[in-house]
Motif scaffolding. Structure first.
Motif, PDB file in Angstrom:
ATOM      1  N   ASP A  17       0.949  -1.407  -0.071  1.00  0.00           N
ATOM      2  CA  ASP A  17       0.237   0.151  -0.082  1.00  0.00           C
ATOM      3  C   ASP A  17       1.524   1.045   0.030  1.00  0.00           C
ATOM      4  OD1 ASP A  17      -2.550  -1.848  -0.242  1.00  0.00           O
ATOM      5  OD2 ASP A  17      -2.878  -0.955   2.215  1.00  0.00           O
ATOM      6  N   PHE A  18       2.194   0.933   0.312  1.00  0.00           N
ATOM      7  CA  PHE A  18       2.905   2.686   0.533  1.00  0.00           C
ATOM      8  C   PHE A  18       3.533   3.057  -0.862  1.00  0.00           C
ATOM      9  CE2 PHE A  18       7.566   3.857   0.236  1.00  0.00           C
ATOM     10  CZ  PHE A  18       7.612   4.786   0.978  1.00  0.00           C
ATOM     11  N   LEU A  19       3.194   2.015  -1.984  1.00  0.00           N
ATOM     12  CA  LEU A  19       4.135   1.862  -3.166  1.00  0.00           C
ATOM     13  C   LEU A  19       2.790   2.551  -3.759  1.00  0.00           C
ATOM     14  CD1 LEU A  19       6.061   2.201  -5.561  1.00  0.00           C
ATOM     15  CD2 LEU A  19       5.909  -0.275  -5.703  1.00  0.00           C
ATOM     16  N   THR A  20       1.966   1.239  -3.526  1.00  0.00           N
ATOM     17  CA  THR A  20       0.659   1.425  -4.993  1.00  0.00           C
ATOM     18  C   THR A  20      -0.677   2.921  -4.667  1.00  0.00           C
ATOM     19  OG1 THR A  20      -0.801  -0.450  -3.584  1.00  0.00           O
ATOM     20  CG2 THR A  20       0.555  -0.607  -5.105  1.00  0.00           C
ATOM     21  N   ASP A  21      -0.958   2.800  -3.412  1.00  0.00           N
ATOM     22  CA  ASP A  21      -1.572   3.865  -3.070  1.00  0.00           C
ATOM     23  C   ASP A  21      -1.410   5.443  -4.170  1.00  0.00           C
ATOM     24  OD1 ASP A  21      -3.375   2.080  -1.907  1.00  0.00           O
ATOM     25  OD2 ASP A  21      -2.859   2.819   0.313  1.00  0.00           O
ATOM     26  N   PRO A  22      -0.402   5.489  -3.725  1.00  0.00           N
ATOM     27  CA  PRO A  22       0.110   7.290  -3.696  1.00  0.00           C
ATOM     28  C   PRO A  22       0.005   7.057  -5.830  1.00  0.00           C
ATOM     29  CG  PRO A  22       1.961   6.752  -2.129  1.00  0.00           C
ATOM     30  CD  PRO A  22       1.265   5.359  -2.690  1.00  0.00           C
ATOM     31  N   LEU A  23       0.411   5.745  -6.429  1.00  0.00           N
ATOM     32  CA  LEU A  23       0.527   5.393  -7.528  1.00  0.00           C
ATOM     33  C   LEU A  23      -0.839   6.004  -8.550  1.00  0.00           C
ATOM     34  CD1 LEU A  23       3.316   3.116  -8.160  1.00  0.00           C
ATOM     35  CD2 LEU A  23       3.145   5.223  -9.192  1.00  0.00           C
ATOM     36  N   GLU A  24      -2.026   4.996  -7.237  1.00  0.00           N
ATOM     37  CA  GLU A  24      -3.324   5.842  -8.221  1.00  0.00           C
ATOM     38  C   GLU A  24      -3.563   6.680  -8.563  1.00  0.00           C
ATOM     39  OE1 GLU A  24      -5.484   2.632  -8.374  1.00  0.00           O
ATOM     40  OE2 GLU A  24      -4.412   1.279  -7.401  1.00  0.00           O
ATOM     41  N   ASP A  25      -2.900   7.883  -8.063  1.00  0.00           N
ATOM     42  CA  ASP A  25      -4.058   9.093  -8.031  1.00  0.00           C
ATOM     43  C   ASP A  25      -2.786   9.839  -9.566  1.00  0.00           C
ATOM     44  OD1 ASP A  25      -5.638   9.026  -5.569  1.00  0.00           O
ATOM     45  OD2 ASP A  25      -3.804   9.943  -4.553  1.00  0.00           O
ATOM     46  N   VAL A  26      -1.994   8.747  -9.976  1.00  0.00           N
ATOM     47  CA  VAL A  26      -1.186   8.949 -11.104  1.00  0.00           C
ATOM     48  C   VAL A  26      -2.288   8.924 -12.040  1.00  0.00           C
ATOM     49  CG1 VAL A  26       1.000   9.342 -12.302  1.00  0.00           C
ATOM     50  CG2 VAL A  26       0.965   8.746 -10.601  1.00  0.00           C
ATOM     51  N   THR A  27      -2.183  10.029 -13.173  1.00  0.00           N
ATOM     52  CA  THR A  27      -3.054  10.424 -14.294  1.00  0.00           C
ATOM     53  C   THR A  27      -2.178   9.555 -15.998  1.00  0.00           C
ATOM     54  OG1 THR A  27      -2.282  11.935 -15.081  1.00  0.00           O
ATOM     55  CG2 THR A  27      -4.525  12.094 -13.576  1.00  0.00           C
ATOM     56  N   GLU A  28      -2.411   9.519 -16.853  1.00  0.00           N
ATOM     57  CA  GLU A  28      -1.930   8.990 -17.641  1.00  0.00           C
ATOM     58  C   GLU A  28      -0.628   9.922 -18.149  1.00  0.00           C
ATOM     59  OE1 GLU A  28      -5.515  10.209 -21.182  1.00  0.00           O
ATOM     60  OE2 GLU A  28      -4.843   7.957 -20.600  1.00  0.00           O
ATOM     61  N   ASP A  29      -0.907  10.984 -18.104  1.00  0.00           N
ATOM     62  CA  ASP A  29      -0.200  11.677 -18.510  1.00  0.00           C
ATOM     63  C   ASP A  29       1.332  12.011 -18.101  1.00  0.00           C
ATOM     64  OD1 ASP A  29      -1.721  13.155 -19.841  1.00  0.00           O
ATOM     65  OD2 ASP A  29      -3.127  14.332 -18.134  1.00  0.00           O
ATOM     66  N   TYR A  30       1.629  11.471 -16.950  1.00  0.00           N
ATOM     67  CA  TYR A  30       2.871  11.124 -16.221  1.00  0.00           C
ATOM     68  C   TYR A  30       3.631   9.975 -16.967  1.00  0.00           C
ATOM     69  CZ  TYR A  30       1.559  14.977 -13.191  1.00  0.00           C
ATOM     70  OH  TYR A  30       1.284  15.780 -12.058  1.00  0.00           O
ATOM     71  N   LEU A  31       5.172   9.740 -17.058  1.00  0.00           N
ATOM     72  CA  LEU A  31       5.712   9.145 -17.055  1.00  0.00           C
ATOM     73  C   LEU A  31       6.279   8.860 -15.089  1.00  0.00           C
ATOM     74  CD1 LEU A  31       7.721   7.373 -18.369  1.00  0.00           C
ATOM     75  CD2 LEU A  31       9.029   8.979 -18.599  1.00  0.00           C
ATOM     76  N   ILE A  32       6.144   7.722 -14.861  1.00  0.00           N
ATOM     77  CA  ILE A  32       6.207   7.152 -12.907  1.00  0.00           C
ATOM     78  C   ILE A  32       7.962   6.846 -13.515  1.00  0.00           C
ATOM     79  CG2 ILE A  32       6.272   6.191 -11.851  1.00  0.00           C
ATOM     80  CD1 ILE A  32       2.906   5.614 -12.990  1.00  0.00           C
ATOM     81  N   VAL A  33       8.701   7.438 -13.284  1.00  0.00           N
ATOM     82  CA  VAL A  33      10.353   6.893 -13.237  1.00  0.00           C
ATOM     83  C   VAL A  33      10.391   5.859 -11.843  1.00  0.00           C
ATOM     84  CG1 VAL A  33      12.809   7.832 -13.826  1.00  0.00           C
ATOM     85  CG2 VAL A  33      10.901   8.626 -15.008  1.00  0.00           C
ATOM     86  N   PHE A  34      10.700   4.900 -11.997  1.00  0.00           N
ATOM     87  CA  PHE A  34      11.342   4.107 -10.774  1.00  0.00           C
ATOM     88  C   PHE A  34      12.824   3.976 -10.899  1.00  0.00           C
ATOM     89  CE2 PHE A  34       6.997   2.554 -11.625  1.00  0.00           C
ATOM     90  CZ  PHE A  34       6.505   2.097 -10.660  1.00  0.00           C
ATOM     91  N   ASP A  35      13.391   4.387 -10.189  1.00  0.00           N
ATOM     92  CA  ASP A  35      14.649   4.376  -9.635  1.00  0.00           C
ATOM     93  C   ASP A  35      15.470   3.284  -8.853  1.00  0.00           C
ATOM     94  OD1 ASP A  35      17.403   4.816  -9.524  1.00  0.00           O
ATOM     95  OD2 ASP A  35      17.461   6.909  -8.448  1.00  0.00           O
ATOM     96  N   MET A  36      16.069   2.201  -9.908  1.00  0.00           N
ATOM     97  CA  MET A  36      16.618   0.835  -8.991  1.00  0.00           C
ATOM     98  C   MET A  36      17.908   0.872  -8.309  1.00  0.00           C
ATOM     99  SD  MET A  36      13.619  -0.432  -9.209  1.00  0.00           S
ATOM    100  CE  MET A  36      14.018  -1.803  -8.305  1.00  0.00           C
TER     101      MET A  36
END
Length: 294
Positions: free
Chosen positions: A87-106
């Motif tokens: 939930d720490f990761l998925t809850d904030p991502l639920e609100d991200v719209t399709e206009d955004y590029l989500i960049v995951f730094d591993m």
């Protein structure tokens, strides 16, 4: 509605965070919004403050101290803890719209991409279900590896292992191209970009030859003996032929100081995630309004 993201991976020192910083700056210059997620529990400094930071949930330093684990074991523990608290990761991502590029730094420990199932399980969570993120993995390998051909094929093998393990759209990138300018001819560099297995046989630094090696005795326990000679060559040749047999790996060239280079990499990411196919034409004022909201 789909979301779009890229998973920036690769061994330690490959330039992942530098690439993330340059990519975010490029997106901002293009007036395209992005959402920056740091999933490296050991990261300390950021050019851009992450929108979501795993260290707010758990840090590698705390795990190593409290659990008496080393860096690799501690990192795997951190990701297992993340999987138990998704939930720490998925809850904030639920609100991200399709206009955004989500960049995951591993993080840079390749065990996550090649040995344990925790990252493939995380990718499934991100790409399936309610999040439905169209993901593209970007695996970085330092361009200076082309100077040492056995090292290059070792890195290429790790990239191929990640491709097979994660089972997702994937691009491979030779980073830090500015460091090899003038050291490798353009014609020779193309053989690394398309991964030519014959590079092992054509290695100019390979000596002594197999014939000389068979005649001249050297202590097999020395580093020079282990890292050269006919046995070492046969091992590298086998690795190169394995990579060539799968025909999965090729590289894109990256210079983070070159906007055209960054734009080309971004276009490959967008093609892999089919970003442009889902976008509707928008007026410039709409982009400005989105950027003001960030």
């Amino acid at each position: 509605m789909s979301k779009y993201g890229t998973l920036v991976m690769g061994p330690a020192g490959a330039g992942k965070s530098t690439f993330c910083t340059a990519l975010i700056q490029h997106l901002q210059n293009s007036k395209r919004p992005c959402f920056y997620v740091n999933l490296d529990p050991a990261a300390e400094e950021f050019a851009f403050e992450p929108d979501l930071d795993i260290k707010d949930l758990i840090s590698l330093e705390d795990v190593m101290e409290e659990m008496s684990l080393g860096p690799n074991g501690g990192l795997i523990y951190c990701f297992e803890f993340l999987m138990e608290n998704l939930d720490f990761l998925t809850d904030p991502l639920e609100d991200v719209t399709e206009d955004y590029l989500i960049v995951f730094d591993m993080p840079g420990q390749i065990e996550l991409y090649t040995h344990v199932p925790v990252l493939p399980n995380l990718v499934k969570v991100l790409m399936q279900g309610s999040l439905n993120i169209r993901m593209c993995a970007a695996y970085l390998l330092e361009a200076t590896f082309v100077i040492d051909r056995p090292k290059f094929f070792s890195g290429t093998l790790s990239a191929m292992s990640a491709m097979m393990m994660l089972e997702m759209p994937h691009i491979n990138i030779l980073s830090k191209m500015d460091l090899v300018k003038g050291q490798v001819a353009r014609r020779d560099l193309q053989r690394f970009v398309d991964v030519d297995a014959d590079l092992i046989d054509d290695d100019p630094s390979r000596k002594p030859s197999d014939e000389e090696d068979s005649k001249n005795y050297r202590d097999p326990a020395t580093k020079e003996s282990l890292m050269s000679g006919s046995a070492f060559h046969k091992l590298n040749k086998a690795v190169a032929e394995l990579i060539d047999g799968f025909s999965m790996v090729s590289f894109l060239k990256l210079d983070v100081q070159d906007e055209d280079s960054l734009g080309a990499i971004l276009s490959y990411i967008d093609d892999a995630t089919q970003y442009h196919e889902a976008q509707e034409p928008r007026e410039p004022k709409e982009f400005d309004a989105d950027m003001e909201e960030q």
